[in-house]
Design an enzyme around this catalytic site. Structure first.
Site, PDB file in Angstrom:
ATOM      1  N   ALA A 127       0.493  -0.972   0.197  1.00 57.96           N
ATOM      2  CA  ALA A 127       0.076  -0.245   0.323  1.00 57.96           C
ATOM      3  C   ALA A 127       0.702   1.021   0.123  1.00 57.96           C
ATOM      4  O   ALA A 127       0.013   2.775   0.354  1.00 57.96           O
ATOM      5  CB  ALA A 127      -1.287   0.297   0.978  1.00 57.96           C
ATOM      6  N   ARG A 149      -2.522   7.504 -11.330  1.00 55.30           N
ATOM      7  CA  ARG A 149      -3.407   7.652 -12.377  1.00 55.30           C
ATOM      8  C   ARG A 149      -4.446   7.987 -11.672  1.00 55.30           C
ATOM      9  O   ARG A 149      -5.620   8.181 -12.948  1.00 55.30           O
ATOM     10  CB  ARG A 149      -3.527   6.115 -13.029  1.00 55.30           C
ATOM     11  CG  ARG A 149      -2.625   5.926 -13.796  1.00 55.30           C
ATOM     12  CD  ARG A 149      -2.699   3.958 -14.074  1.00 55.30           C
ATOM     13  NE  ARG A 149      -2.062   3.148 -13.049  1.00 55.30           N
ATOM     14  CZ  ARG A 149      -1.810   2.435 -12.924  1.00 55.30           C
ATOM     15  NH1 ARG A 149      -2.039   1.491 -13.051  1.00 55.30           N
ATOM     16  NH2 ARG A 149      -1.367   1.803 -11.465  1.00 55.30           N
ATOM     17  N   ASP A 152      -4.885  -2.106  -2.953  1.00 61.01           N
ATOM     18  CA  ASP A 152      -6.045  -0.903  -4.779  1.00 61.01           C
ATOM     19  C   ASP A 152      -6.872  -2.435  -5.108  1.00 61.01           C
ATOM     20  O   ASP A 152      -7.468  -2.270  -5.976  1.00 61.01           O
ATOM     21  CB  ASP A 152      -5.275  -0.440  -5.252  1.00 61.01           C
ATOM     22  CG  ASP A 152      -4.650  -1.516  -6.220  1.00 61.01           C
ATOM     23  OD1 ASP A 152      -4.458  -2.118  -6.134  1.00 61.01           O
ATOM     24  OD2 ASP A 152      -3.873  -0.545  -6.995  1.00 61.01           O
ATOM     25  N   ASN A 185     -46.853  21.078  22.438  1.00 63.50           N
ATOM     26  CA  ASN A 185     -46.794  21.434  20.515  1.00 63.50           C
ATOM     27  C   ASN A 185     -46.080  22.780  20.689  1.00 63.50           C
ATOM     28  O   ASN A 185     -45.575  23.379  21.469  1.00 63.50           O
ATOM     29  CB  ASN A 185     -48.169  21.824  20.561  1.00 63.50           C
ATOM     30  CG  ASN A 185     -48.500  22.481  18.989  1.00 63.50           C
ATOM     31  OD1 ASN A 185     -48.856  21.282  18.250  1.00 63.50           O
ATOM     32  ND2 ASN A 185     -48.418  23.423  18.842  1.00 63.50           N
ATOM     33  N   ALA A 189     -45.235  27.165  15.077  1.00 65.27           N
ATOM     34  CA  ALA A 189     -43.867  27.562  14.264  1.00 65.27           C
ATOM     35  C   ALA A 189     -42.880  28.696  14.274  1.00 65.27           C
ATOM     36  O   ALA A 189     -44.018  29.746  15.311  1.00 65.27           O
ATOM     37  CB  ALA A 189     -45.045  27.982  12.823  1.00 65.27           C
ATOM     38  N   ASN A 205     -30.029  29.771  22.325  1.00 62.80           N
ATOM     39  CA  ASN A 205     -28.927  28.889  22.877  1.00 62.80           C
ATOM     40  C   ASN A 205     -28.065  29.025  22.900  1.00 62.80           C
ATOM     41  O   ASN A 205     -26.935  28.879  24.633  1.00 62.80           O
ATOM     42  CB  ASN A 205     -28.773  27.173  22.732  1.00 62.80           C
ATOM     43  CG  ASN A 205     -28.472  27.305  21.166  1.00 62.80           C
ATOM     44  OD1 ASN A 205     -28.450  28.095  20.671  1.00 62.80           O
ATOM     45  ND2 ASN A 205     -27.942  26.025  21.028  1.00 62.80           N
TER      46      ASN A 205
HETATM   47  C1  UD1 Z   1       0.287  -4.914 -11.160  1.00 63.27           C
HETATM   48  C2  UD1 Z   1       0.857  -5.878 -11.031  1.00 63.27           C
HETATM   49  C3  UD1 Z   1       0.309  -6.663 -12.672  1.00 63.27           C
HETATM   50  C4  UD1 Z   1      -1.206  -6.614 -12.377  1.00 63.27           C
HETATM   51  C5  UD1 Z   1      -1.871  -5.409 -11.422  1.00 63.27           C
HETATM   52  C6  UD1 Z   1      -3.124  -5.914 -10.763  1.00 63.27           C
HETATM   53  C7  UD1 Z   1       3.378  -5.354 -10.740  1.00 63.27           C
HETATM   54  C8  UD1 Z   1       4.774  -4.878 -11.594  1.00 63.27           C
HETATM   55  N1  UD1 Z   1       2.468  -5.318 -11.712  1.00 63.27           N
HETATM   56  O1  UD1 Z   1       0.122  -3.844 -11.669  1.00 63.27           O
HETATM   57  O2  UD1 Z   1       0.278  -7.391 -12.553  1.00 63.27           O
HETATM   58  O3  UD1 Z   1      -2.144  -7.230 -13.315  1.00 63.27           O
HETATM   59  O4  UD1 Z   1      -1.179  -4.988 -10.207  1.00 63.27           O
HETATM   60  O5  UD1 Z   1      -4.047  -4.935  -9.715  1.00 63.27           O
HETATM   61  O6  UD1 Z   1       2.656  -5.949  -9.911  1.00 63.27           O
HETATM   62  N2  UD1 Z   1       2.908  -0.390  -4.430  1.00 63.27           N
HETATM   63  C9  UD1 Z   1       4.341  -0.524  -3.441  1.00 63.27           C
HETATM   64  N3  UD1 Z   1       5.016   0.177  -3.443  1.00 63.27           N
HETATM   65  C10 UD1 Z   1       5.506   0.103  -4.877  1.00 63.27           C
HETATM   66  C11 UD1 Z   1       4.580  -0.224  -5.856  1.00 63.27           C
HETATM   67  C12 UD1 Z   1       3.248  -0.393  -5.653  1.00 63.27           C
HETATM   68  O7  UD1 Z   1       3.854  -0.811  -1.751  1.00 63.27           O
HETATM   69  O8  UD1 Z   1       6.539   0.776  -4.713  1.00 63.27           O
HETATM   70  C13 UD1 Z   1       1.513  -1.186  -4.031  1.00 63.27           C
HETATM   71  C14 UD1 Z   1       0.248   0.220  -4.602  1.00 63.27           C
HETATM   72  O9  UD1 Z   1       0.457   1.108  -3.522  1.00 63.27           O
HETATM   73  C15 UD1 Z   1      -0.674  -0.342  -5.132  1.00 63.27           C
HETATM   74  C16 UD1 Z   1       0.258  -2.521  -5.570  1.00 63.27           C
HETATM   75  O10 UD1 Z   1       1.575  -2.249  -5.252  1.00 63.27           O
HETATM   76  O11 UD1 Z   1      -1.270  -0.619  -3.812  1.00 63.27           O
HETATM   77  C17 UD1 Z   1       0.175  -1.848  -6.780  1.00 63.27           C
HETATM   78  O12 UD1 Z   1       0.875  -1.643  -7.781  1.00 63.27           O
HETATM   79  P1  UD1 Z   1       0.278  -0.890  -8.727  1.00 63.27           P
HETATM   80  O13 UD1 Z   1       1.288  -0.365  -9.291  1.00 63.27           O
HETATM   81  O14 UD1 Z   1      -1.181  -0.113  -8.668  1.00 63.27           O
HETATM   82  O15 UD1 Z   1       0.146  -1.674  -9.638  1.00 63.27           O
HETATM   83  P2  UD1 Z   1      -0.532  -2.269 -11.061  1.00 63.27           P
HETATM   84  O16 UD1 Z   1       0.153  -1.143 -12.429  1.00 63.27           O
HETATM   85  O17 UD1 Z   1      -1.928  -2.298 -11.344  1.00 63.27           O
HETATM   86 CA    CA Z   2      -3.257  -1.829  -9.151  1.00 63.97          CA
END
Ligand code: UD1
Ligand code: CA
Length: 466
Positions: free
Chosen positions: A9, A15, A103, A380, A383, A389
């Site tokens: 996380a 994006r 996510d 009652n 109106a 207060n």
């Molecule tokens: C990732 C997968 C992809 C998959 C998709 C599914 C990789 C390289 N790709 O892509 O194959 O289809 O999830 O949803 O893993 N995060 C960290 N540290 C970091 C980068 C990311 O904790 O340095 C966490 C993000 O907060 C997120 C999760 O890892 O919760 C996934 O990262 P995200 O960048 O969303 O990967 P996707 O591009 O969705």
């Molecule tokens: Ca993702």
């Protein structure tokens, strides 16, 4: 077997184009990360859950620390593989690890349990949860050794797909099970040779296969469960999915929801049978509604408890309040913090209440403000009545006994107490306590000047002629 869960996380969520960290964005009224933690908590104890935080780490930790999970810092976010490297020291002691994404919020505990069981039964070093949704979007693809075998060759990220690989419909959900020993033995073999220059956890599939380890895939039964939330549009799709699921649960319990797609109902909301929810209603937070009640259109109810046979008419705003059985509210009423509306009591149009106890059968039907007040039964409130207060510095209370009649347009200057059965004359400004059964008048006496209006008209007519 010692089993730990890591939730990634730490990412920014570029994006989303938002100031707020992605995992703190809400669907169904709850942060993405909280959804994931709640599902994970059904599988292992909270102290066996490690959340990797980085971007806005303090805020993310503060938002979910009540769940009892542990945190691991990834100061620089260099990819999902790097996130797991950062967690290594904390989670080495577990024999098996489940890795979830902060996510991917709709994942159900049953599916996590299936992944765990399949992974153990397959004696795999890595097990990838996959899906085959209609649209494989920008997900990574899972390349199996052969179509129907569980063994996987590699995961290929969307941007690196060859035209041939683009035809593969099986996507990587970003959710995995690992045996710790081979994972950490080989995790430093990850390389940054990809379009983002990051360490991809997905590359562990190929790394482990090359090391002679077994890597397998398990396809989730419902693709919607593993959908990721990378953009606001994707999040709102999941939000709709989740709220529709809540609406379906409530309807299965005997609640009528007219046009459920127009309502916004949070996950934990409870409603009794034969209650009707009209279109464009929002029911938020820990709201509970009894049986055979009705909430009419455009009302928003948050963290409130409503009894049976309650009618909330159009356009009401009800927050942190309670309405006993048979209460009538609105249209266009605003019940603020700590309003307790008694059995069969009425709060009508353009009435605002705050920290109000309104007794059984009492009525405040029009254009009134009642704050910091305790009102008995069968009162009652006419109106335009206002409880004054606030004296500019402090708030004061108004106490009104049973059976009191408050005439229209009265101002009740608190602190004030009005005894049972008293009668307040309309238009009064009441500044002193009123004993039971008394009549209080607090206005200047009327003077009537006979013929005055007629004389004025005659005078005006004479002037016009000049
Ligand atoms: C990732 C997968 C992809 C998959 C998709 C599914 C990789 C390289 N790709 O892509 O194959 O289809 O999830 O949803 O893993 N995060 C960290 N540290 C970091 C980068 C990311 O904790 O340095 C966490 C993000 O907060 C997120 C999760 O890892 O919760 C996934 O990262 P995200 O960048 O969303 O990967 P996707 O591009 O969705
Ligand atoms: Ca993702």
């Amino acid at each position: 077997m010692r089993l730990g869960i890591v939730i990634m996380a730490a990412g920014k969520g570029t994006r989303l184009k938002s100031k707020r960290a992605k995992v703190l964005h809400e669907i169904g009224g709850k942060a993405l990360l909280r959804h994931v933690i709640q599902s994970a908590s059904q599988i292992v104890a909270p102290h066996d859950i490690y959340v990797v935080v980085g971007h806005q780490a303090e805020q993310v930790e503060a938002a979910v620390k009540d769940t009892g999970v542990r945190f691991v810092r990834q100061e620089e976010q260099r990819g999902t593989g790097h996130a797991i490297q950062c967690a290594e020291a904390a989670v080495r002691g577990y024999e098996e690890l489940l890795v979830l994404s902060g996510d991917v919020p709709l994942l159900k505990p049953e599916t996590i349990a299936k992944l765990r069981d399949f992974h153990i039964a397959e004696r795999a070093a890595m097990t990838i949860l996959t899906a085959a949704p209609e649209d494989s979007g920008s997900y990574g693809r899972v390349l199996r050794k052969s179509a129907n075998a569980p063994e996987v060759k590699a995961i290929v990220e969307h941007k690196a797909l060859t035209p041939e690989q683009s035809k593969v419909r099986e996507i990587n959900s970003g959710i995995y099970a690992f045996r710790s020993e081979p994972l950490f033995k080989h995790i430093d073999e990850l390389k940054t040779e990809n379009s983002h220059g990051e360490l991809y956890l997905t590359d562990m599939a190929e790394v482990l296969v090359n090391a002679g380890e077994r890597v397998v895939a398990l396809e989730a039964e419902r693709p919607t469960e593993v959908l990721g939330a990378n953009t606001i549009a994707e999040m709102m799709e999941l939000d709709g999915e989740l709220r529709m699921e809540t609406a379906r649960r409530l309807m299965a319990e005997g609640v009528t929801i007219l046009r459920p797609e127009t309502t916004v109902i949070d996950e934990g909301v409870e409603i009794g049978a034969d209650t009707v929810i009209e279109p464009f209603v929002q029911l938020l937070g820990a709201t509970k509604i009894g049986a055979e009640s009705r909430v009419r259109s455009y009302s928003v109810i948050e963290n409130s408890t409503l009894g049976d046979h309650v009618l909330v008419r159009q356009g009401c705003l009800i927050e942190d309040s309670m309405i006993a059985n048979g209460g009538f509210i609105g249209p266009y009423a605003r019940l603020r913090l700590g309003s307790e509306i008694g059995e069969g009591a009425h709060v009508g149009n353009f009435v605002e209440t705050k920290k109000l106890k309104l007794g059984k059968g009492s009525k405040a039907n029009h254009l009134t403000y009642l704050g910091d007040a305790e009102i008995g039964a069968n009162v009652n409130v006419g109106a335009g009545t206002i409880t004054c207060n606030y004296d500019g510095v402090n708030k004061h209370r108004t106490l009104i006994g049973d059976g009191v009649f408050v005439g229209s347009d009265s101002t009740l200057v608190a602190p004030l107490s009005i005894g049972d059965g008293a009668y307040i004359a309309a238009g009064s400004s009441i500044t002193e306590d009123v004993p039971a059964d008394a009549l209080a008048l607090g206005r200047s006496r009327q003077t009537t000047k006979e013929g005055w209006a007629k004389n004025r008209r005659a005078r005006d007519a004479a002037r016009k002629k000049l």
